[in-house]
Design a protein around this motif. Structure first.
Motif, PDB file in Angstrom:
ATOM      1  N   ALA A 113       0.966  -1.142  -0.082  1.00 19.82           N
ATOM      2  CA  ALA A 113      -0.253   0.040  -0.277  1.00 19.82           C
ATOM      3  C   ALA A 113       0.550   1.519  -0.030  1.00 19.82           C
ATOM      4  O   ALA A 113       1.656   1.177   0.239  1.00 19.82           O
ATOM      5  N   ALA A 114       0.523   2.487  -0.253  1.00 24.36           N
ATOM      6  CA  ALA A 114       1.272   3.365  -0.150  1.00 24.36           C
ATOM      7  C   ALA A 114       1.503   4.158   0.657  1.00 24.36           C
ATOM      8  O   ALA A 114       2.756   5.337   0.687  1.00 24.36           O
ATOM      9  N   ASP A 115       0.863   4.373   1.866  1.00 28.72           N
ATOM     10  CA  ASP A 115       1.314   4.280   3.212  1.00 28.72           C
ATOM     11  C   ASP A 115       2.517   3.461   3.437  1.00 28.72           C
ATOM     12  O   ASP A 115       3.354   4.517   4.651  1.00 28.72           O
ATOM     13  N   VAL A 116       3.477   2.422   3.351  1.00 28.49           N
ATOM     14  CA  VAL A 116       4.381   1.469   3.750  1.00 28.49           C
ATOM     15  C   VAL A 116       5.790   2.328   3.111  1.00 28.49           C
ATOM     16  O   VAL A 116       5.811   2.444   2.322  1.00 28.49           O
ATOM     17  N   PRO A 117       6.513   2.839   4.505  1.00 30.82           N
ATOM     18  CA  PRO A 117       7.116   3.780   3.327  1.00 30.82           C
ATOM     19  C   PRO A 117       8.545   2.548   2.758  1.00 30.82           C
ATOM     20  O   PRO A 117       8.909   1.013   3.228  1.00 30.82           O
ATOM     21  N   ALA A 118       9.163   3.299   2.150  1.00 28.25           N
ATOM     22  CA  ALA A 118      10.056   2.286   1.019  1.00 28.25           C
ATOM     23  C   ALA A 118      11.917   2.684   1.631  1.00 28.25           C
ATOM     24  O   ALA A 118      11.709   3.509   2.513  1.00 28.25           O
ATOM     25  N   LEU A 119      12.503   1.940   1.948  1.00 27.75           N
ATOM     26  CA  LEU A 119      14.179   0.525   1.890  1.00 27.75           C
ATOM     27  C   LEU A 119      14.594   1.756   1.106  1.00 27.75           C
ATOM     28  O   LEU A 119      14.636   0.999   0.423  1.00 27.75           O
ATOM     29  N   ASP A 120      14.468   3.808   1.168  1.00 23.64           N
ATOM     30  CA  ASP A 120      15.110   4.123   0.702  1.00 23.64           C
ATOM     31  C   ASP A 120      16.986   4.634   0.700  1.00 23.64           C
ATOM     32  O   ASP A 120      17.239   5.508  -0.118  1.00 23.64           O
ATOM     33  N   ASP A 121      17.048   3.966   1.559  1.00 23.88           N
ATOM     34  CA  ASP A 121      18.591   4.565   2.185  1.00 23.88           C
ATOM     35  C   ASP A 121      19.432   3.328   1.743  1.00 23.88           C
ATOM     36  O   ASP A 121      19.222   2.464   2.222  1.00 23.88           O
ATOM     37  N   PRO A 122      20.192   3.656   0.797  1.00 24.07           N
ATOM     38  CA  PRO A 122      21.261   2.214   0.379  1.00 24.07           C
ATOM     39  C   PRO A 122      21.822   1.438   1.989  1.00 24.07           C
ATOM     40  O   PRO A 122      22.141  -0.347   1.641  1.00 24.07           O
ATOM     41  N   ALA A 123      22.189   2.222   3.153  1.00 25.85           N
ATOM     42  CA  ALA A 123      22.486   1.631   4.119  1.00 25.85           C
ATOM     43  C   ALA A 123      20.837   0.668   4.675  1.00 25.85           C
ATOM     44  O   ALA A 123      22.482  -0.526   5.323  1.00 25.85           O
ATOM     45  N   GLN A 124      20.183   0.655   4.046  1.00 28.15           N
ATOM     46  CA  GLN A 124      18.879  -0.451   4.732  1.00 28.15           C
ATOM     47  C   GLN A 124      19.673  -2.186   4.148  1.00 28.15           C
ATOM     48  O   GLN A 124      18.718  -2.699   4.004  1.00 28.15           O
ATOM     49  N   LEU A 125      19.868  -1.769   3.034  1.00 32.29           N
ATOM     50  CA  LEU A 125      19.570  -2.809   1.901  1.00 32.29           C
ATOM     51  C   LEU A 125      21.029  -3.828   1.615  1.00 32.29           C
ATOM     52  O   LEU A 125      21.375  -4.583   1.727  1.00 32.29           O
ATOM     53  N   VAL A 126      22.520  -3.208   2.193  1.00 30.61           N
ATOM     54  CA  VAL A 126      23.797  -3.979   2.553  1.00 30.61           C
ATOM     55  C   VAL A 126      23.228  -5.298   3.069  1.00 30.61           C
ATOM     56  O   VAL A 126      22.152  -5.014   4.440  1.00 30.61           O
TER      57      VAL A 126
END
Length: 200
Positions: A113-126
């Motif tokens: 859903a649109a209100d779910v925050p994105a993992l938009d910081d590359p550090a979150q994906l390491v």
């Protein structure tokens, strides 16, 4: 690997041909293939040990990911799936805890859903892995997708390992045409196992 439609085939022709070929695969054969691909992934340490798995939500005749998502969540690992922004030709990944959280989005693809925050910081994906869709892959990890460039834009800045999911009928023995913005995957998971595209 299976033969492609030739090194002189452009992406548009390859896309049409592989879409048509995929539609002819019986559902039972697809299900068996996808089960074998999931088993190969589970035995692959880079995937099996990743605390966060980014994956597309499969539809139609794509390599299935719904069972995979449920299996990863059942193991207590984290899963994030994409939302599509058609205006920017971009995708962003959003963490979910259940398939029940998905709603029909762009092109009726299930997404958070649109209100779910994105993992938009590359550090979150390491330390994560990203499972990448495609219509056909070659031995260097290049792929032909659906033509929007969404995944290539995301993968250009993605810090983790990229794993393409492909039935053996989706593998080309010929190099695929590439553009400057194309980002190859690091590994390809098939019914027979996972193999590396690095250093080829």
């Amino acid at each position: 690997m299976a033969s492609s439609y030739g090194t002189d085939a452009d992406k548009s022709s390859l896309r049409s041909n592989y879409l048509a070929a995929r539609r002819t695969i019986p559902a039972r054969t697809r299900i068996q293939s996808d089960s074998s691909i999931l088993s190969a992934l589970k035995a692959f340490p880079i995937f099996a040990e990743a605390p966060l798995v980014l994956t597309y939500v499969s539809r139609a005749a794509e390599v299935g990911t719904l069972d995979l998502i449920e299996a990863v969540l059942a193991e207590g690992r984290r899963v994030a799936v994409p939302r599509v922004n058609r205006d920017e030709h971009a995708i962003s990944f959003h963490e979910i805890s259940s398939l029940d959280e998905l709603v029909p989005g762009t092109m009726r693809i299930l997404e958070p859903a649109a209100d779910v925050p994105a993992l938009d910081d590359p550090a979150q994906l390491v330390g994560s892995v990203c499972l990448v869709p495609g219509l056909v892959f070659d031995g260097d990890g290049h792929r032909v997708g659906y033509g929007g460039g969404y995944y290539d834009r995301f993968l250009a800045f993605y810090p983790g390992d990229k794993i393409g999911l492909a039935r053996t009928t989706m593998l080309s023995s010929n190099p695929l045409p590439t553009d400057g913005h194309d980002v190859p995957v690091d590994f390809i998971a098939t019914e027979g196992g996972v193999w590396s595209c690095r250093g080829r």
